[in-house]
Motif scaffolding. Sequence first.
Motif, PDB file in Angstrom:
ATOM      1  N   TYR A  50      52.057  81.966  20.515  1.00  0.00           N
ATOM      2  CA  TYR A  50      52.066  81.596  21.928  1.00  0.00           C
ATOM      3  C   TYR A  50      50.885  80.675  22.241  1.00  0.00           C
ATOM      4  O   TYR A  50      49.832  80.747  21.600  1.00  0.00           O
ATOM      5  N   ILE A  51      51.086  79.841  23.264  1.00  0.00           N
ATOM      6  CA  ILE A  51      50.025  78.972  23.768  1.00  0.00           C
ATOM      7  C   ILE A  51      50.037  79.061  25.289  1.00  0.00           C
ATOM      8  O   ILE A  51      51.100  79.272  25.900  1.00  0.00           O
ATOM      9  N   SER A  52      48.876  78.923  25.900  1.00  0.00           N
ATOM     10  CA  SER A  52      48.819  79.044  27.362  1.00  0.00           C
ATOM     11  C   SER A  52      49.441  77.823  28.022  1.00  0.00           C
ATOM     12  O   SER A  52      49.325  76.701  27.533  1.00  0.00           O
ATOM     13  N   GLU A 100      61.525  84.239  22.732  1.00  0.00           N
ATOM     14  CA  GLU A 100      60.791  85.414  23.188  1.00  0.00           C
ATOM     15  C   GLU A 100      60.368  85.175  24.640  1.00  0.00           C
ATOM     16  O   GLU A 100      60.220  84.027  25.073  1.00  0.00           O
ATOM     17  N   PRO A 101      60.149  86.226  25.406  1.00  0.00           N
ATOM     18  CA  PRO A 101      59.756  86.029  26.814  1.00  0.00           C
ATOM     19  C   PRO A 101      58.325  85.537  26.945  1.00  0.00           C
ATOM     20  O   PRO A 101      57.483  85.746  26.067  1.00  0.00           O
ATOM     21  N   VAL A 111      53.328  80.932  26.785  1.00  0.00           N
ATOM     22  CA  VAL A 111      54.715  80.604  26.453  1.00  0.00           C
ATOM     23  C   VAL A 111      54.857  80.513  24.940  1.00  0.00           C
ATOM     24  O   VAL A 111      53.927  80.091  24.246  1.00  0.00           O
ATOM     25  N   PRO A 112      56.013  80.911  24.404  1.00  0.00           N
ATOM     26  CA  PRO A 112      56.221  80.794  22.951  1.00  0.00           C
ATOM     27  C   PRO A 112      56.362  79.329  22.543  1.00  0.00           C
ATOM     28  O   PRO A 112      56.742  78.475  23.350  1.00  0.00           O
ATOM     29  N   PHE A 115      59.282  77.064  23.466  1.00  0.00           N
ATOM     30  CA  PHE A 115      59.328  76.293  24.717  1.00  0.00           C
ATOM     31  C   PHE A 115      59.080  74.810  24.442  1.00  0.00           C
ATOM     32  O   PHE A 115      59.786  73.938  24.965  1.00  0.00           O
ATOM     33  N   LEU A 116      58.088  74.521  23.604  1.00  0.00           N
ATOM     34  CA  LEU A 116      57.794  73.127  23.253  1.00  0.00           C
ATOM     35  C   LEU A 116      58.963  72.487  22.521  1.00  0.00           C
ATOM     36  O   LEU A 116      59.290  71.317  22.732  1.00  0.00           O
ATOM     37  N   GLN A 117      59.571  73.248  21.631  1.00  0.00           N
ATOM     38  CA  GLN A 117      60.679  72.709  20.844  1.00  0.00           C
ATOM     39  C   GLN A 117      61.892  72.400  21.709  1.00  0.00           C
ATOM     40  O   GLN A 117      62.705  71.533  21.376  1.00  0.00           O
TER      41      GLN A 117
END
Length: 364
Positions: A50-52, A100-101, A111-112, A115-117
């Motif tokens: 995850y990244i903020s 994932e949530p 966010v996992p 989300f970026l992908q």
Amino acid sequence: MKNYIKLICFSFICLLLIKPINAATSYTLEVNEVPYQTKAPLIERNDTLYISLSELADIFYADLTIEGESYFLNFQSKTFKLQPELRTFSSGSEKLILSEPCFKLEDTLYVPIHFLQLILEDGTVTLEDHTLQITTPVAYSRNSDSPTDHTYLESTYNLKNLPKHIVSLSTGTPTEIILESAISNKQYVSFLDNTNQTKVLDYLRSRLGHSPYNNIQVTYRILNTHTYPNQIVDTVTLPLKVDFYGSTLQLHLGSDKWTYPTIWSTFYPTYSLTEMDLHKSVDATLMRALYEYYRNKHDLKDDKYFSPFTLISSERTNEMLHQTYSLSYADNDLLTEHETTYTIRVQRVHQSRKLHYIIDIAAN
């Protein structure tokens, strides 16, 4: 007593099973292949990295707003709505599902990587060898900037009749090649020439009271070049005030103030080889002044890549590229000087009633 101990152990195991564990991670982050120091750490949770979201907003030069438990990321002309403990997020009427949530840690939404992908093109996010690598896209301009809408000026010196000092400096890359490249790629061509300095500055002075030149921001990466490997340590946004000191341009960025004595006469050879683009000469001069400010502030050098010409794209977001390098020493080896090469990307982003110059950096 034994049954009591068993009950405690069983309850603890159940708690581990139902409550996700936030763990420190050995993953590091690189942005445009440059090591990036995060403000909020990367976190592994349920075997997912995850990244903020606030970190992503800085990385992508995006806007992040929070309304209650809803987080809105405005990025590349789209607004993404995310909420903690949900796998779904939205972009307008479109609904997307995460692997994932999201989750909230204190006041930070994580966010996992999925989300970026989902929101970026293929190949811009990679995860290998315990390194999360993100390649930033060119920032999106809401307003287009068509060369046909600009003001042009017949110039004493033009692309058919260059000043002698430009001709003498262009032996490394023949002028013909520069022009061919600019025409085939629909680029602007700029070169140092103060012949029309008064007219360019008067034109800029007339625009400063009107949108978007009356509301200018600059965002840039702070790069630590004092130790090797170099590292991005922050991303800052500051208001830019444009002023004049006699016949010289004067710029105020945060607490820094400097004068810029030269004008970059700019042409759009696809349209004309003889008429100077007055509108784009102003932008090219500001972009070049900001590049030189960034270069000097971060102890970067560009002597090996000198060219009397600067090329700028004519896309919706204008972009100027410069090659630079840094010389630095590792903390554990002060005898060996390391050279790192970079591409500095100065982007002109025209948003609603605002002009935003972004200075991005990528490793070569």
